[in-house]
Scaffold this motif. Structure first.
Motif, mmCIF file in Angstrom:
data_model
loop_
_atom_site.group_PDB
_atom_site.id
_atom_site.type_symbol
_atom_site.label_atom_id
_atom_site.label_comp_id
_atom_site.label_asym_id
_atom_site.label_seq_id
_atom_site.Cartn_x
_atom_site.Cartn_y
_atom_site.Cartn_z
ATOM 1 N N ASP A 187 17.012 -5.470 -29.846
ATOM 2 C CA ASP A 187 17.861 -4.460 -30.481
ATOM 3 C C ASP A 187 17.029 -3.475 -31.305
ATOM 4 O O ASP A 187 17.271 -2.259 -31.271
ATOM 5 C CB ASP A 187 18.903 -5.139 -31.381
ATOM 6 C CG ASP A 187 19.947 -5.902 -30.586
ATOM 7 O OD1 ASP A 187 20.086 -5.619 -29.370
ATOM 8 O OD2 ASP A 187 20.618 -6.780 -31.165
ATOM 9 N N LEU A 188 16.058 -3.992 -32.046
ATOM 10 C CA LEU A 188 15.188 -3.115 -32.831
ATOM 11 C C LEU A 188 14.418 -2.156 -31.926
ATOM 12 O O LEU A 188 14.306 -0.959 -32.205
ATOM 13 C CB LEU A 188 14.196 -3.955 -33.650
ATOM 14 C CG LEU A 188 14.718 -4.653 -34.900
ATOM 15 C CD1 LEU A 188 13.628 -5.540 -35.489
ATOM 16 C CD2 LEU A 188 15.187 -3.637 -35.941
ATOM 17 N N GLN A 190 15.231 -1.054 -28.977
ATOM 18 C CA GLN A 190 16.140 -0.044 -28.432
ATOM 19 C C GLN A 190 16.469 1.020 -29.476
ATOM 20 O O GLN A 190 16.478 2.216 -29.165
ATOM 21 C CB GLN A 190 17.420 -0.709 -27.936
ATOM 22 C CG GLN A 190 18.412 0.254 -27.304
ATOM 23 C CD GLN A 190 19.645 -0.452 -26.752
ATOM 24 O OE1 GLN A 190 19.660 -1.671 -26.605
ATOM 25 N NE2 GLN A 190 20.675 0.311 -26.432
ATOM 26 N N LEU A 191 16.699 0.600 -30.708
ATOM 27 C CA LEU A 191 17.063 1.549 -31.763
ATOM 28 C C LEU A 191 15.933 2.538 -32.060
ATOM 29 O O LEU A 191 16.175 3.751 -32.162
ATOM 30 C CB LEU A 191 17.434 0.778 -33.038
ATOM 31 C CG LEU A 191 18.773 0.039 -33.030
ATOM 32 C CD1 LEU A 191 18.896 -0.873 -34.241
ATOM 33 C CD2 LEU A 191 19.930 1.047 -33.005
ATOM 34 N N VAL A 192 14.724 2.034 -32.200
ATOM 35 C CA VAL A 192 13.624 2.935 -32.556
ATOM 36 C C VAL A 192 13.292 3.888 -31.405
ATOM 37 O O VAL A 192 12.951 5.052 -31.622
ATOM 38 C CB VAL A 192 12.367 2.148 -33.002
ATOM 39 C CG1 VAL A 192 12.645 1.376 -34.281
ATOM 40 C CG2 VAL A 192 11.849 1.226 -31.905
ATOM 41 N N GLU A 194 15.460 4.987 -29.056
ATOM 42 C CA GLU A 194 16.538 5.979 -28.954
ATOM 43 C C GLU A 194 16.385 7.077 -29.999
ATOM 44 O O GLU A 194 16.691 8.238 -29.748
ATOM 45 C CB GLU A 194 17.896 5.294 -29.114
ATOM 46 C CG GLU A 194 18.314 4.457 -27.916
ATOM 47 C CD GLU A 194 19.633 3.745 -28.150
ATOM 48 O OE1 GLU A 194 20.127 3.782 -29.303
ATOM 49 O OE2 GLU A 194 20.171 3.148 -27.188
ATOM 50 N N LYS A 195 15.889 6.700 -31.174
ATOM 51 C CA LYS A 195 15.795 7.660 -32.262
ATOM 52 C C LYS A 195 14.527 8.514 -32.201
ATOM 53 O O LYS A 195 14.541 9.706 -32.556
ATOM 54 C CB LYS A 195 15.849 6.920 -33.603
ATOM 55 C CG LYS A 195 15.811 7.808 -34.847
ATOM 56 C CD LYS A 195 17.090 8.602 -35.022
ATOM 57 C CE LYS A 195 18.220 7.692 -35.481
ATOM 58 N NZ LYS A 195 19.437 8.464 -35.850
ATOM 59 N N LEU A 211 16.973 5.568 -39.569
ATOM 60 C CA LEU A 211 17.100 4.245 -38.956
ATOM 61 C C LEU A 211 17.425 3.180 -40.007
ATOM 62 O O LEU A 211 18.285 2.324 -39.802
ATOM 63 C CB LEU A 211 15.791 3.878 -38.247
ATOM 64 C CG LEU A 211 15.546 4.487 -36.861
ATOM 65 C CD1 LEU A 211 14.111 4.249 -36.422
ATOM 66 C CD2 LEU A 211 16.509 3.891 -35.837
ATOM 67 N N GLU A 214 21.027 3.598 -41.244
ATOM 68 C CA GLU A 214 22.086 3.345 -40.270
ATOM 69 C C GLU A 214 22.222 1.864 -39.901
ATOM 70 O O GLU A 214 23.283 1.426 -39.468
ATOM 71 C CB GLU A 214 21.820 4.169 -39.000
ATOM 72 C CG GLU A 214 21.945 5.676 -39.220
ATOM 73 C CD GLU A 214 21.412 6.468 -38.033
ATOM 74 O OE1 GLU A 214 21.078 5.846 -36.993
ATOM 75 O OE2 GLU A 214 21.309 7.710 -38.147
ATOM 76 N N VAL A 215 21.139 1.106 -40.048
ATOM 77 C CA VAL A 215 21.163 -0.300 -39.635
ATOM 78 C C VAL A 215 21.807 -1.157 -40.730
ATOM 79 O O VAL A 215 21.531 -0.992 -41.913
ATOM 80 C CB VAL A 215 19.740 -0.799 -39.347
ATOM 81 C CG1 VAL A 215 19.733 -2.310 -39.155
ATOM 82 C CG2 VAL A 215 19.203 -0.141 -38.084
ATOM 83 N N ARG A 220 18.770 -5.246 -40.965
ATOM 84 C CA ARG A 220 18.337 -4.309 -42.007
ATOM 85 C C ARG A 220 17.003 -4.722 -42.660
ATOM 86 O O ARG A 220 16.107 -3.868 -42.815
ATOM 87 C CB ARG A 220 19.427 -4.137 -43.057
ATOM 88 C CG ARG A 220 19.102 -3.029 -44.069
ATOM 89 C CD ARG A 220 20.265 -2.793 -45.025
ATOM 90 N NE ARG A 220 19.944 -1.727 -45.955
ATOM 91 C CZ ARG A 220 20.112 -0.437 -45.717
ATOM 92 N NH1 ARG A 220 20.614 -0.046 -44.558
ATOM 93 N NH2 ARG A 220 19.791 0.462 -46.623
ATOM 94 N N MET A 223 14.249 -3.961 -40.206
ATOM 95 C CA MET A 223 14.094 -2.529 -39.998
ATOM 96 C C MET A 223 13.434 -1.873 -41.206
ATOM 97 O O MET A 223 12.633 -0.934 -41.061
ATOM 98 C CB MET A 223 15.443 -1.870 -39.710
ATOM 99 C CG MET A 223 15.349 -0.376 -39.420
ATOM 100 S SD MET A 223 14.380 0.004 -37.924
ATOM 101 C CE MET A 223 15.632 -0.270 -36.663
#
Length: 351
Positions: A187-188, A190-192, A194-195, A211, A214-215, A220, A223
């Motif tokens: 998940d981490l 994918q998030l980084v 995408e951003k 980031l 939003e997490v 959190r 992140m």
């Protein structure tokens, strides 16, 4: 400065014939490394005038500071001012032959990664120009994020791998505040991505902070820690790297004849800050030629520097060039530096 010299050349009465004489002196001196006399010029070049006329033209060129007479010879040699006028007004860039172009392409296309591209490029420049070659690695400050990978090392440790659009790779270890599950790592990641993917490194700080904001939940703390390492990797580690080749070529250019020792030049070339100043300040599609005293570095004022930027299209990712004696073959050197820069840019665009 170049424009001023061009205008000055016109004001001082340097008509086409005198410019042709200056061109012939420069070309002969570069080729023979010997001072050039009027008789030699008439014999080797189709100037269409007598030796007496050539002597008069040489007297004007000497009076205006474009050529000078060494103490040990009756011939004349160009001054830095003469080389500058030659480069600005007289030199014709020699087109590379098809064989030379194919050789450049074959030599560079075989590169397997960014380090290989840079090392091949600097060796190629040194071999083709017989000068000292300098290549700046693609600058992180000018790069964009291509991919960010998070590799689990243990339940509390990750390896962050950043790949930028030039192929440069940076790695950092992330020590997490507590254990993390494999699915959370996914998940981490994918998030980084995408951003941040596609963003210039200089523009990433507010996105990294976003980031964190939003997490929520279990991600959190991880992140928050990851964001610190991301900022260090994306923004704070803009160290520039330089590749150098061909320093032995300095002994071929006659620099020893003029200052007795190559040590000051070699010492200057050992300083990365100096090298970056020589080739890092470039503009898109621009060739930069600094001759003799035009160099800001005192220890390099017996040399000339020919440099340009490289990168895909009009994007400049770094600089490359050569350092050699003021008595260099400028038309050929300029053509070679320009061609190699173009091939390196095309190669990076394909990757």
């Amino acid at each position: 400065m170049a424009d001023a010299l061009q205008q000055e050349g016109g004001r001082m009465g340097l008509d086409d014939r005198k410019l042709a004489v200056l061109r012939a002196i420069v070309e002969d001196y570069v080729a023979t490394q010997e001072p050039v006399g009027s008789k030699t010029l008439v014999e080797r070049h189709q100037l269409g005038v007598s030796p007496a006329t050539v002597r008069n033209d040489m007297a004007v060129l000497e009076e205006e500071g474009y050529i000078q007479q060494p103490h040990t010879s009756a011939g004349r040699v160009p001054t830095d001012r003469g080389y500058r006028l030659f480069v600005d007004r007289l030199s014709r860039v020699k087109p590379l032959t098809p064989a030379e172009r194919r050789a450049i392409e074959r030599f560079l296309v075989g590169a397997v990664d960014l380090d290989d591209v840079v090392h091949r490029t600097v060796r190629l420049l040194a071999q083709l120009t017989r000068q000292v070659a300098v290549v700046q690695y693609p600058s992180l400050a000018r790069s964009s994020v291509r991919h960010l990978e998070l590799v689990p090392i243990s339940t509390t440790r990750l390896m962050l791998v950043m790949i930028v659009d030039t192929g440069r790779v940076e790695q950092r270890l992330v020590e997490l505040p507590g254990p993390i599950l494999p699915d959370d790592v996914i998940d981490l990641r994918q998030l980084v991505n995408e951003k941040l993917v596609g963003t210039r490194l200089a523009d990433t700080p507010p996105l990294v902070q976003a980031l964190v904001d939003e997490v929520t939940g279990v991600l959190r703390p991880a992140m928050t820690t990851l964001s610190t390492v991301l900022l260090e990797t994306l923004v704070e580690r803009h160290e520039e790297r330089i590749a150098l080749a061909g320093t032995a070529n300095l002994t071929r250019g006659g620099l020893l004849d003029f200052q007795g020792s190559l040590r000051p030049i070699l010492e200057a070339l050992e300083e990365e800050v100096v090298l970056l100043k020589l080739i890092g300040e470039v503009e898109p599609s621009a060739m930069r030629v600094r001759i003799g005293d035009e160099n800001e570095i005192d220890n390099l004022r017996a040399t000339s520097v020919v440099s340009t930027g490289y990168g895909p299209g009009v994007t400049i990712l770094g600089g490359l060039g050569v350092v050699g004696p003021t008595r260099m073959d400028y038309p050929s050197t300029i053509a070679t530096v320009r061609a190699v820069a173009r091939y390196v840019g095309d190669l990076l665009a394909q990757n």
